[in-house]
Design an enzyme around this catalytic site. Structure first.
Site, PDB file in Angstrom:
ATOM      1  N   TRP A 189      45.808  63.471  52.257  1.00 14.97           N
ATOM      2  CA  TRP A 189      45.315  62.102  52.192  1.00 14.97           C
ATOM      3  C   TRP A 189      46.374  61.160  52.802  1.00 14.97           C
ATOM      4  CZ3 TRP A 189      47.472  57.908  49.552  1.00 14.97           C
ATOM      5  CH2 TRP A 189      46.711  56.730  49.645  1.00 14.97           C
ATOM      6  N   LYS A 466      29.195  51.881  55.192  1.00 16.83           N
ATOM      7  CA  LYS A 466      30.352  52.776  55.090  1.00 16.83           C
ATOM      8  C   LYS A 466      30.022  53.760  53.978  1.00 16.83           C
ATOM      9  CE  LYS A 466      35.335  52.556  54.069  1.00 16.83           C
ATOM     10  NZ  LYS A 466      36.432  51.601  53.803  1.00 16.83           N
ATOM     11  N   ASP A 468      31.095  56.588  51.722  1.00 18.31           N
ATOM     12  CA  ASP A 468      32.376  57.146  51.284  1.00 18.31           C
ATOM     13  C   ASP A 468      32.195  58.360  50.377  1.00 18.31           C
ATOM     14  OD1 ASP A 468      35.129  57.297  50.988  1.00 18.31           O
ATOM     15  OD2 ASP A 468      35.359  55.207  50.378  1.00 18.31           O
ATOM     16  N   ASN A 470      34.985  60.171  47.619  1.00 20.79           N
ATOM     17  CA  ASN A 470      36.393  60.039  47.270  1.00 20.79           C
ATOM     18  C   ASN A 470      37.008  61.104  46.369  1.00 20.79           C
ATOM     19  OD1 ASN A 470      37.459  57.866  48.743  1.00 20.79           O
ATOM     20  ND2 ASN A 470      36.206  56.452  47.570  1.00 20.79           N
ATOM     21  N   ASP A 538      43.013  56.301  55.363  1.00 19.80           N
ATOM     22  CA  ASP A 538      43.330  55.138  54.541  1.00 19.80           C
ATOM     23  C   ASP A 538      44.695  54.573  54.922  1.00 19.80           C
ATOM     24  OD1 ASP A 538      41.034  54.957  53.091  1.00 19.80           O
ATOM     25  OD2 ASP A 538      41.772  56.053  51.345  1.00 19.80           O
TER      26      ASP A 538
HETATM   27  C1  GLA Z   1      38.270  54.892  49.736  1.00 18.20           C
HETATM   28  C2  GLA Z   1      38.170  54.449  51.186  1.00 18.20           C
HETATM   29  C3  GLA Z   1      38.740  53.050  51.314  1.00 18.20           C
HETATM   30  C4  GLA Z   1      37.987  52.122  50.415  1.00 18.20           C
HETATM   31  C5  GLA Z   1      38.028  52.627  48.983  1.00 18.20           C
HETATM   32  C6  GLA Z   1      37.148  51.813  48.080  1.00 18.20           C
HETATM   33  O1  GLA Z   1      39.580  55.066  49.357  1.00 18.20           O
HETATM   34  O2  GLA Z   1      38.825  55.341  52.019  1.00 18.20           O
HETATM   35  O3  GLA Z   1      38.678  52.624  52.653  1.00 18.20           O
HETATM   36  O4  GLA Z   1      36.648  52.013  50.855  1.00 18.20           O
HETATM   37  O5  GLA Z   1      37.608  53.978  48.901  1.00 18.20           O
HETATM   38  O6  GLA Z   1      37.194  52.263  46.777  1.00 18.20           O
END
Ligand code: GLA
Length: 717
Positions: A189, A466, A468, A470, A538
């Protein structure tokens, strides 16, 4: 072109610059050649298979078969393993027939490369069958007339009346014995895809992801290169998976000292019950050979991914300059605060405002509400529609963040459906970032995601999403599957996810989708088939981003990389870099901002405005031109350079980590220019021939601060 020599049963697949040759020898499909394009002709006499057989090394161990199974003493790594009803896994696949047709079939349920008309490509399908068990395999090879990539896939069928279990599914390619080095993209990451180059071991080298995502740690990409191969010359053999889940890739060197490259599903987290009459479609693998170095590989892959993996309206369009509120506000915002950031964005020419996390449920921190995709009207009174209309009135489109595959234990969705997450009964459900993963292998979960995301998109003028994801899978099993099929969960999850993505992206064809997984944790051709761009990392620190984007560019085009200017000290590294350098580096991808423009100085704001104007002027070249790497930051002491070229112009971005006293002068030599054409960069007072720019290069100015960077833009005189 696909040529077939019936007398010798030889298939010759001719790409633009490569040849790939197979033959049938005593009924076995043998791999004969992959490399530089060969002319049409009789090569049969060159493919002499050594008949030598030692008791410990029977012929199967020596001869390069196209599908590597357990039979007659093949002791190497297998590309296909099928346990039959007798409990053994011997598999003697023999040639049954083949056909060649114009075009390319779709892969059932999976992303894949495609054609827009049958005239664009030819496909060879070869049928193999094991007479004893009734296991059958159809191998598929597509050669494109305008792209220099070979697409391979296979279908495995059970043509018996007994169930079988599939435990290994890989695309394998044997290469001739030679010296090679391995290139792969290692990371974690916030430091994704740092290109590694290591000598090929006499043994097995492997990378994998068991995470249920292609991962930050290893990307589904592997290349073998000759030791002398550089960015500009030398042989490259590369493989990429069109798949976004767990995978493995390896180089296995056998007793003949010849490597076999493989890429496929990760057998540690995969097995599949193949019922009588059932078929299993393996994911597609893309094979690229380049004789002209790593840039040659990238040019072929970039063009192919951009035009024959990515789809949809945005495929060929310039991407909007966006401003995202994540690092500007995190969860601490309301409508007015967002509108003020958007207003400043509009003033400097941004085109899209992205509302990141925190707009739904009662989400004011990352500990709740995933799954409850209902706008939080306390934060955004009047809802998304009202906010979107205010932002639209400023002249900006509106984008929205979702994380649809997840559920927070503290959510209405979890309270209503506690069994909808991946888990193992009787074990703790391990959370990561306070969340669990929905069991996307289940149809009702897929339907929930489709409906909940669609209803938000229907409710307001949203033109960008977007998407995502996570966390990775732990206890990654479906409670809905019987015990004997639990190991199918990860692949079934991917099939379910692909169904969801297909439905949503087709229902909203005008929306620009960008995928994300904590940055670049799922940056692969599978996701790019549905969403033409990915949030690269990120980590927005300019110095780190140079390395991340450099490695990513080995295969992925710049139009697929999100790249934003963020605040300093950088939120991931604490490092301070000049504003113009953050802009110059972000121009290496789809440009945007991720900071509060109201909190930067007047001078920085002017710089941001200039950068936006530059991107608008140059983005067709940057997003659709040919991208070449010139200086590698990992091997050049933090100095780096890359170049974009199209018919109109040549853009060069140069970056240097550290200023030093009394520095040695350095030049950046360009590539791929017309020797005799004169190129002019008026801003720098340069007027030189393409030949001189390639042989002498641009003299890099002295840097008076760390993290300095320069952009040159040449037009033909
Ligand atoms: C992840 C994404 C970030 C952002 C956060 C929001 O970490 O990579 O760009 O969108 O989630 O919680």
């Amino acid at each position: 072109m696909i040529l077939y020599d019936q007398t010798n049963q030889i298939f010759h697949l001719q790409g633009l610059t490569f040849s790939y040759i197979l033959s049938v020898y005593n009924g076995v499909l043998m791999h004969m050649y992959w490399g530089k394009k060969l002319p049409e002709g009789d090569h049969a006499g060159l493919f002499v298979l050594s008949g030598e057989a030692a008791s410990f090394d029977p012929p199967c161990n020596r001869h390069p078969r196209e599908v590597l199974t357990q039979e007659k003493g093949y002791f190497g790594q297998r590309s296909l393993n099928l346990i039959n009803t007798h409990g053994d896994d011997v598999l003697s696949l023999r040639y049954e027939g083949h056909r060649v047709f114009a075009g390319k079939k779709k892969l059932q349920g999976l992303p894949a490369s495609y054609v827009e008309s049958d005239a664009e490509a030819d496909t060879l399908e070869i049928d193999l069958r094991d007479a004893l068990t009734g296991a059958a395999v159809t191998l598929s090879y597509t050669v494109f007339h305008d792209f220099d990539v070979l697409a391979r896939s296979m279908v495995i069928r059970n043509e018996s009346d007994q169930p079988m279990t599939l435990t290994e599914v890989q695309t394998s390619v044997p290469l001739p014995m030679d010296d090679y080095e391995i290139i792969h993209l290692k990371g974690a990451w916030a430091r994704e895809r740092f290109a590694q180059r290591i000598p090929m071991p006499q043994g097995t080298f492997s990378i994998s992801s068991r995470r249920g995502a292609s991962s930050h740690e290893n990307n589904p990409f592997l290349a073998l290169v000759k030791p002398h191969t550089t960015e500009h010359g030398g042989d490259v053999y590369a493989m990429t998976h069109v798949y976004s889940g767990s995978f493995s890739a390896s180089v296995d060197v056998g007793i003949d000292a010849a490597p076999r490259m493989m890429m496929g599903l990760c057998s540690d987290v995969f097995s599949w019950q193949l019922e009588p009459g059932a078929a299993f479609q393996a994911p597609e693998t893309l094979l690229t050979y380049a004789h002209d170095g790593l840039n040659g590989l990238s040019h072929r892959m970039h063009a192919f991914i951009r035009q024959r993996i990515c789809r949809g309206m945005w495929r060929d369009q310039s991407r909007p300059i966006l401003i995202n509120n994540w690092e500007a506000t995190y969860f601490d915002f309301n409508s007015d605060k967002l509108v003020e950031i958007a207003r400043r964005g509009a003033e400097i020419g941004c085109e899209l405002f992205v509302i990141d996390d925190g707009w739904f449920g009662k989400r004011n921190a990352d500990n709740c509400s995933l799954g409850d995709w209902v706008v939080n009207e306390n934060k955004l009174p009047g809802g998304l529609k009202t906010l979107a209309e205010r932002i639209n009135a400023l002249g900006l489109q509106v984008g929205l963040w979702f994380e649809p595959e997840m559920v927070s234990p503290d959510s209405d969705l979890y309270r209503a459906h506690p069994d909808w997450c991946l888990h193992v009964e009787g074990r703790e459900r391990t959370t990561a970032r306070n969340q669990l993963i929905l069991d996307v292998s289940r149809k009702e979960v897929q339907d929930y995601i489709i409906e909940s995301v669609s209803s938000v998109l229907r409710s307001a003028p949203i033109s960008y999403v977007k998407w995502d994801m996570n966390r990775n899978m732990m206890e990654g099993f479906s409670a809905a599957l019987p015990a004997a099929q639990r190991m199918e969960t990860q692949h079934r999850y991917m099939l379910g996810l692909y169904r969801v993505l297909e439905e949503i992206t087709s229902a909203f064809p005008k929306v620009l989708f960008e995928s994300c997984s904590g940055g670049g944790g799922r940056f692969d051709c599978g996701m790019l088939h549905y969403m033409p761009q990915t949030w690269t990392s990120d980590d927005t620190d300019a110095s780190e981003r140079v390395r991340i984007q450099y490695g990513t560019s080995l295969i992925y085009p710049c139009s697929s990389m999100g790249a934003h200017v963020s605040a300093v000290p950088n939120h991931q590294t604490g490092r301070t870099t000049p504003f113009h350098t953050r802009c110059n580096v972000a121009m290496g991808g789809n440009f945007g901002f991720e900071l509060n423009l109201n909190k930067i100085s007047e001078e920085e704001l002017r710089c941001a405005k200039d950068a936006v104007a530059t991107v608008k002027k140059l983005r067709t070249t940057m997003q659709q031109g040919e991208y070449s790497r010139l200086v590698n930051p990992l091997t050049s002491n933090g100095r780096s350079a890359w170049q974009f070229t199209d018919d109109e112009r040549v853009i060069v971005c140069i970056y240097q980590d550290y200023a030093s006293p009394n520095p040695q002068p350095w030049h950046v030599k360009l590539t791929g220019l017309d020797e005799n054409v004169v190129y002019v960069d008026e801003a720098h007072g340069l007027r030189c021939s393409g030949g001189a720019l390639m042989s002498i290069g641009i003299p890099v100015p002295r840097a008076w601060q760390d993290h300095e960077s320069w952009i040159y833009c040449f037009e033909k005189a």
